[in-house]
Design a protein around this motif. Structure first.
Motif, short mmCIF file in Angstrom:
data_model
loop_
_atom_site.label_atom_id
_atom_site.label_comp_id
_atom_site.label_asym_id
_atom_site.label_seq_id
_atom_site.Cartn_x
_atom_site.Cartn_y
_atom_site.Cartn_z
N TYR A 4 -58.53 88.40 8.94
CA TYR A 4 -57.95 89.46 8.12
C TYR A 4 -58.59 90.80 8.45
CZ TYR A 4 -55.54 85.87 5.59
OH TYR A 4 -54.70 84.85 5.28
N PRO A 5 -57.78 91.87 8.38
CA PRO A 5 -58.32 93.19 8.75
C PRO A 5 -59.39 93.66 7.76
CG PRO A 5 -56.14 93.41 7.76
CD PRO A 5 -56.38 91.94 7.94
N GLU A 6 -60.31 94.48 8.26
CA GLU A 6 -61.38 95.04 7.43
C GLU A 6 -61.10 96.52 7.18
OE1 GLU A 6 -64.11 93.42 6.41
OE2 GLU A 6 -63.86 91.56 7.56
N LEU A 7 -61.57 97.00 6.04
CA LEU A 7 -61.46 98.43 5.75
C LEU A 7 -62.30 99.22 6.75
CD1 LEU A 7 -61.70 98.39 1.86
CD2 LEU A 7 -59.66 98.87 3.25
N ARG A 8 -61.84 100.43 7.07
CA ARG A 8 -62.52 101.25 8.08
C ARG A 8 -63.59 102.16 7.49
NH1 ARG A 8 -59.37 97.87 10.44
NH2 ARG A 8 -57.83 98.63 11.93
N TYR A 9 -63.54 102.37 6.20
CA TYR A 9 -64.48 103.32 5.59
C TYR A 9 -65.22 102.62 4.46
CZ TYR A 9 -66.21 107.25 2.87
OH TYR A 9 -67.01 108.11 2.17
N ALA A 10 -66.54 102.61 4.54
CA ALA A 10 -67.34 101.96 3.49
C ALA A 10 -67.73 102.98 2.42
CB ALA A 10 -68.59 101.34 4.11
N THR A 11 -67.34 102.72 1.19
CA THR A 11 -67.69 103.61 0.08
C THR A 11 -69.21 103.57 -0.13
OG1 THR A 11 -65.60 103.10 -0.98
CG2 THR A 11 -67.32 104.04 -2.39
N LEU A 95 -51.00 107.46 1.16
CA LEU A 95 -50.76 106.38 2.12
C LEU A 95 -49.28 106.29 2.48
CD1 LEU A 95 -52.98 103.42 0.82
CD2 LEU A 95 -53.41 104.90 2.79
N LEU A 96 -48.43 106.38 1.46
CA LEU A 96 -46.99 106.25 1.72
C LEU A 96 -46.46 107.47 2.47
CD1 LEU A 96 -45.77 104.60 -1.58
CD2 LEU A 96 -45.54 103.63 0.73
N SER A 97 -46.90 108.68 2.10
CA SER A 97 -46.32 109.84 2.76
C SER A 97 -46.87 109.99 4.18
CB SER A 97 -46.50 111.10 1.92
OG SER A 97 -47.83 111.52 1.98
N ARG A 98 -48.14 109.71 4.39
CA ARG A 98 -48.70 109.90 5.73
C ARG A 98 -48.32 108.79 6.71
NH1 ARG A 98 -54.72 112.22 4.77
NH2 ARG A 98 -54.86 111.78 7.00
N GLN A 174 -52.64 100.26 12.36
CA GLN A 174 -52.32 101.68 12.10
C GLN A 174 -52.58 102.05 10.65
OE1 GLN A 174 -48.18 102.20 13.09
NE2 GLN A 174 -48.60 102.68 15.24
N LEU A 175 -52.12 101.21 9.74
CA LEU A 175 -52.25 101.60 8.32
C LEU A 175 -53.68 101.43 7.82
CD1 LEU A 175 -49.01 101.09 6.29
CD2 LEU A 175 -49.56 102.68 8.08
N PHE A 176 -54.41 100.48 8.35
CA PHE A 176 -55.83 100.38 7.95
C PHE A 176 -56.61 101.59 8.49
CE2 PHE A 176 -57.25 96.52 5.61
CZ PHE A 176 -56.00 95.98 5.33
N ASP A 177 -56.27 102.04 9.70
CA ASP A 177 -56.91 103.27 10.21
C ASP A 177 -56.58 104.46 9.31
OD1 ASP A 177 -58.05 102.00 12.37
OD2 ASP A 177 -56.55 102.66 13.83
N LEU A 178 -55.30 104.58 8.97
CA LEU A 178 -54.87 105.70 8.12
C LEU A 178 -55.60 105.67 6.78
CD1 LEU A 178 -52.91 108.05 7.40
CD2 LEU A 178 -51.30 106.31 6.60
N GLU A 179 -55.73 104.50 6.19
CA GLU A 179 -56.38 104.39 4.89
C GLU A 179 -57.83 104.88 4.96
OE1 GLU A 179 -58.44 102.56 1.37
OE2 GLU A 179 -58.94 102.41 3.47
N GLY A 180 -58.49 104.57 6.07
CA GLY A 180 -59.88 105.02 6.24
C GLY A 180 -59.97 106.54 6.20
#
Ligand code: FE2
Ligand code: FE2
Length: 197
Positions: A4-11, A95-98, A174-180
């Motif tokens: 499963y994909p991992e988040l790109r940015y750690a809070t 997320l939706l608009s970008r 692509q979307l996991f990168d964008l979310e980061g």
């Protein structure tokens, strides 16, 4: 087994100390997220009545989210808080608009945004369960974490069932990168999916 994909940015954990200044606002926002997740799952279920697996998975998810909503508002009320009027979620909107410019399949992207909302909730729940000073709130987040982890994986599975393998994985990336990028740029707010700036 598929990974499963991992988040790109750690809070950073400092986010928890800031959010803990206004726990009632966090709980109200959190309650809305749970209810929205349930309502969205029910709406998708009704649009996919020809897919029994999807119907069952979304039915289970919707009832879990309603239970979470119930638990969160009870805690909110027990502390004298109120459910605030509904407010749009800038994180989901970004997320939706970008992602619109590169979108091929709107339903796939909605599923992926749902996966990201679950994944980011889950990441934040882990931090809250570890760093909140308030023991009751800390326990709430510890209890809810495993369920949100399953939800994230479910939405990723549904994306993988909806597209040929290569296409699914490239859109997931692509979307996991964008979310980061989105979460790194959003301003701080007393909300579950806020930025840290
Ligand atoms: Fe939930
Ligand atoms: Fe969830």
């Amino acid at each position: 087994m598929m990974s499963y994909p991992e988040l790109r940015y750690a809070t950073p954990p400092e986010w928890v100390a800031r959010i803990e200044e206004r726990p009632l606002e966090l709980l109200s926002d959190h309650a809305h997220n749970e209810l929205k997740a349930a309502a969205t799952a029910q709406a998708w279920l009704l649009k996919n009545t020809d897919k029994p697996r999807l119907v069952l998975e979304l039915s289970k998810l919707a009832s879990e989210e309603v239970e979470h909503f119930d638990r969160v508002i009870r805690l909110l009320y027990s502390r004298g808080g109120e459910l605030q009027p509904i407010d749009n979620n800038p994180y989901a909107a970004e997320l939706l608009s970008r992602s619109a410019g590169t979108r091929k399949d709107p339903f796939v992207d909605r599923l992926l945004v749902a996966a990201l909302i679950e994944a980011r909730s889950c990441e934040r729940f882990v931090l809250l369960g570890e760093y909140l000073r308030d023991p009751e709130l800390r326990q709430l987040y510890r209890d809810l974490t495993p369920c949100e982890m399953e939800h994230k994986d479910l939405f990723v599975d549904l994306v993988r069932e909806s597209l040929p393998a290569g296409e699914a994985d490239s859109r997931i990336e692509q979307l996991f990168d964008l979310e980061g990028q989105v979460v790194a740029e959003l301003p701080f707010a007393y909300r579950m999916h806020s930025g840290i700036n």
